[in-house]
Design an enzyme around this catalytic site. Sequence first.
Site, PDB file in Angstrom:
ATOM      1  N   GLN A 111     -19.010  39.539 -36.104  1.00 22.09           N
ATOM      2  CA  GLN A 111     -17.550  39.623 -35.968  1.00 22.09           C
ATOM      3  C   GLN A 111     -17.096  41.057 -35.739  1.00 22.09           C
ATOM      4  O   GLN A 111     -16.137  41.312 -35.007  1.00 22.09           O
ATOM      5  CB  GLN A 111     -16.891  39.049 -37.240  1.00 22.09           C
ATOM      6  N   LYS A 126     -15.809  37.975 -42.760  1.00 21.96           N
ATOM      7  CA  LYS A 126     -16.093  36.533 -42.671  1.00 21.96           C
ATOM      8  C   LYS A 126     -16.165  35.981 -44.083  1.00 21.96           C
ATOM      9  O   LYS A 126     -16.449  36.721 -45.025  1.00 21.96           O
ATOM     10  CB  LYS A 126     -17.435  36.293 -41.970  1.00 21.96           C
ATOM     11  N   ASP A 166     -12.910  28.468 -39.136  1.00 18.45           N
ATOM     12  CA  ASP A 166     -14.248  28.422 -38.531  1.00 18.45           C
ATOM     13  C   ASP A 166     -14.725  26.976 -38.765  1.00 18.45           C
ATOM     14  O   ASP A 166     -13.885  26.084 -38.966  1.00 18.45           O
ATOM     15  CB  ASP A 166     -15.186  29.466 -39.170  1.00 18.45           C
TER      16      ASP A 166
HETATM   17  P1  NDP Z   1     -15.466  22.556 -36.162  1.00 18.98           P
HETATM   18  O1  NDP Z   1     -15.682  22.340 -37.603  1.00 18.98           O
HETATM   19  O2  NDP Z   1     -14.152  22.214 -35.574  1.00 18.98           O
HETATM   20  O3  NDP Z   1     -16.579  21.785 -35.325  1.00 18.98           O
HETATM   21  C1  NDP Z   1     -17.926  22.028 -35.512  1.00 18.98           C
HETATM   22  C2  NDP Z   1     -18.714  21.123 -34.588  1.00 18.98           C
HETATM   23  O4  NDP Z   1     -20.075  21.506 -34.602  1.00 18.98           O
HETATM   24  C3  NDP Z   1     -18.675  19.679 -35.015  1.00 18.98           C
HETATM   25  O5  NDP Z   1     -18.811  18.851 -33.903  1.00 18.98           O
HETATM   26  C4  NDP Z   1     -19.890  19.585 -35.930  1.00 18.98           C
HETATM   27  O6  NDP Z   1     -20.398  18.285 -36.076  1.00 18.98           O
HETATM   28  C5  NDP Z   1     -20.869  20.461 -35.184  1.00 18.98           C
HETATM   29  N1  NDP Z   1     -21.824  21.042 -36.131  1.00 18.98           N
HETATM   30  C6  NDP Z   1     -21.544  21.811 -37.213  1.00 18.98           C
HETATM   31  N2  NDP Z   1     -22.653  22.117 -37.878  1.00 18.98           N
HETATM   32  C7  NDP Z   1     -23.657  21.551 -37.201  1.00 18.98           C
HETATM   33  C8  NDP Z   1     -25.046  21.499 -37.378  1.00 18.98           C
HETATM   34  N3  NDP Z   1     -25.635  22.106 -38.433  1.00 18.98           N
HETATM   35  N4  NDP Z   1     -25.793  20.829 -36.455  1.00 18.98           N
HETATM   36  C9  NDP Z   1     -25.206  20.201 -35.397  1.00 18.98           C
HETATM   37  N5  NDP Z   1     -23.869  20.208 -35.198  1.00 18.98           N
HETATM   38  C10 NDP Z   1     -23.122  20.866 -36.072  1.00 18.98           C
HETATM   39  O7  NDP Z   1     -15.823  24.094 -35.908  1.00 18.98           O
HETATM   40  P2  NDP Z   1     -15.453  25.023 -34.678  1.00 18.98           P
HETATM   41  O8  NDP Z   1     -15.374  24.238 -33.432  1.00 18.98           O
HETATM   42  O9  NDP Z   1     -14.317  25.861 -35.078  1.00 18.98           O
HETATM   43  O10 NDP Z   1     -16.740  25.975 -34.642  1.00 18.98           O
HETATM   44  C11 NDP Z   1     -17.864  25.722 -33.813  1.00 18.98           C
HETATM   45  C12 NDP Z   1     -18.627  27.017 -33.593  1.00 18.98           C
HETATM   46  O11 NDP Z   1     -17.761  27.957 -32.951  1.00 18.98           O
HETATM   47  C13 NDP Z   1     -19.114  27.724 -34.863  1.00 18.98           C
HETATM   48  O12 NDP Z   1     -20.328  28.372 -34.580  1.00 18.98           O
HETATM   49  C14 NDP Z   1     -18.035  28.774 -35.109  1.00 18.98           C
HETATM   50  O13 NDP Z   1     -18.526  29.853 -35.858  1.00 18.98           O
HETATM   51  C15 NDP Z   1     -17.720  29.182 -33.682  1.00 18.98           C
HETATM   52  N6  NDP Z   1     -16.437  29.820 -33.452  1.00 18.98           N
HETATM   53  C16 NDP Z   1     -15.251  29.254 -33.840  1.00 18.98           C
HETATM   54  C17 NDP Z   1     -14.057  29.868 -33.569  1.00 18.98           C
HETATM   55  C18 NDP Z   1     -12.757  29.254 -33.904  1.00 18.98           C
HETATM   56  O14 NDP Z   1     -11.718  29.831 -33.555  1.00 18.98           O
HETATM   57  N7  NDP Z   1     -12.705  28.102 -34.545  1.00 18.98           N
HETATM   58  C19 NDP Z   1     -14.006  31.173 -32.902  1.00 18.98           C
HETATM   59  C20 NDP Z   1     -15.301  31.655 -32.463  1.00 18.98           C
HETATM   60  C21 NDP Z   1     -16.448  31.000 -32.760  1.00 18.98           C
HETATM   61  P3  NDP Z   1     -20.073  17.436 -37.423  1.00 18.98           P
HETATM   62  O15 NDP Z   1     -18.654  16.987 -37.250  1.00 18.98           O
HETATM   63  O16 NDP Z   1     -21.064  16.350 -37.403  1.00 18.98           O
HETATM   64  O17 NDP Z   1     -20.249  18.377 -38.584  1.00 18.98           O
HETATM   65  O1  2IT Z   2     -15.973  33.402 -35.220  1.00 21.75           O
HETATM   66  C1  2IT Z   2     -14.782  33.664 -34.987  1.00 21.75           C
HETATM   67  O2  2IT Z   2     -14.455  34.564 -34.199  1.00 21.75           O
HETATM   68  C2  2IT Z   2     -13.754  32.863 -35.652  1.00 21.75           C
HETATM   69  N1  2IT Z   2     -14.097  31.941 -36.381  1.00 21.75           N
HETATM   70  C3  2IT Z   2     -12.294  33.193 -35.476  1.00 21.75           C
HETATM   71  C4  2IT Z   2     -11.893  34.319 -36.391  1.00 21.75           C
HETATM   72  C5  2IT Z   2     -10.415  34.626 -36.422  1.00 21.75           C
HETATM   73  O3  2IT Z   2     -10.068  35.498 -37.232  1.00 21.75           O
HETATM   74  O4  2IT Z   2      -9.627  34.046 -35.685  1.00 21.75           O
END
Ligand code: NDP
Ligand code: 2IT
Length: 446
Positions: A111, A126, A166
């Site tokens: 991050q 984080k 997240d």
């Molecule tokens: P969500 O909780 O909305 O969705 C996560 C998704 O990933 C779900 O479909 C989940 O499936 C799946 N998942 C989680 N853990 C696992 C695992 N161990 N194996 C397989 N599938 C898995 O999270 P986000 O969409 O917000 O986050 C997804 C990724 O993006 C993460 O790596 C996060 O750190 C990253 N990220 C998020 C940001 C944000 O703004 N939200 C910004 C930048 C990065 P299930 O429902 O079955 O758990």
């Molecule tokens: O991994 C990421 O960059 C996030 N989960 C978003 C962090 C934020 O402060 O919006």
Amino acid sequence: MNKYVERVLNELNTKYPNEVEFKQAASEILNSLVPYVEKHPELEKNKILERFVEPERLISFRVVWERDNGEVEVNRAYRVQFNSAIGPFKGGLRFHPSVNQSIIKFLGLEQTLKNSLTGLPMGGGKGGSDFDPKGKSEREIMRFCQAFITELYRHIGQFRDVPAGDIGVGAREVGYMYGQYRRICNESVGTLTGKGITFGGSLARKEATGYGLCYFTEEAMKEILNESFNNNIVVISGSGNVAIYACEKAIELGAKVVAMSDSDGYIYDENGIDLALVKEIKEINRGRIKEYINVHKNATYVEGSSGIWTIKCDIALPCATQNELDLESAKILVKNGVKAVCEGANMPSTLEAAYYLIENKVIYGPAKAANAGGVATSGLEMSQNSSRLQWSFETVDNKLKEIMINIFKNCYQIAKEYGNQYDLLKGANIAGFEKVSKAMLEQGLM
Ligand code: NDP
Ligand code: 2IT
């Protein structure tokens, strides 16, 4: 290998033998910084790398809450305040049973560079908990969020540390946490981002990570291959916040998305994913991706999520979790002619997979650059809160697009300067680190 980098990595091994994910992230970053470190002897003299990999502060705390049936539950929770050289700590909170100190530290380190790349004044942080939101009632989620903030509130603040979402933390959880923060602190200064639109949230924050990922990928396709999303086949892992809005933008840009997944398995729909249905299943009903085939009988569902990378595609967007794309998957993707692999999730590719993609001249968009749109828009939410304004969706989306294009150009420029235009990983690490290390040097020993 460079002696200084080797020494710092060896020290991490001795100090943190069990922090596998953290050491993986540190090794990826430090190894690609070697040419920069060799040009800047002041870094070693001032022990900048040693300081860079040690969080400024690591808070670890207990969260006690009550189930609907009166049972008491105890969870572990963390906030790592990794680096505030360029601005207040900023980064999301993850609620998932796998959360531990190593995972929170890897995310905090990443991050720090990601936030630097956005060009906005935000340091890296984080947090999260091993709490599992699956199978919990609405009220249980609320009580957990309240208990979590009742401890964390004293460590955060608009100028100190600004958490967001997240995995497992979306607008619902941020709402409950912000409500509790406001109740305890008796002030409305927007200390969390990703808030609801009626209480200081930014339009387009929900879409920002997925949209930003596509803006980054589109620019890379244009610059490197003179192509775009248009008429390309896309595979997206995950079906959460990032995956859904990456899918939405990819379709808007003319691509056909044929597969998505969750932690149980993946769906393949050769006619193109019906995103409205995925939103209904995942966003509204909080269900499982396999329900998709109840409606679309032509689509297939396969148990186990890692097989998704065997589907032939032009663009792969891993948007689920860390280490979901390994060397074997990378080899299959390359064999199937993939043009770009851009990371919506944090560290979804193993080190070997990332290096393999770069060596094989695939456009590899590393997470800290490609998924920076989420935190960048969180930065825009902070600006709106400070100025007591709410910008239109279009205004925020335009700024997001500009930021993502700049991030790509910056990484690409540095990758070329250091001799390999496909090494956007090196480009991103050096671009992000340059600013943070300068800020650390100029502010003296701390
Ligand atoms: P969500 O909780 O909305 O969705 C996560 C998704 O990933 C779900 O479909 C989940 O499936 C799946 N998942 C989680 N853990 C696992 C695992 N161990 N194996 C397989 N599938 C898995 O999270 P986000 O969409 O917000 O986050 C997804 C990724 O993006 C993460 O790596 C996060 O750190 C990253 N990220 C998020 C940001 C944000 O703004 N939200 C910004 C930048 C990065 P299930 O429902 O079955 O758990
Ligand atoms: O991994 C990421 O960059 C996030 N989960 C978003 C962090 C934020 O402060 O919006």
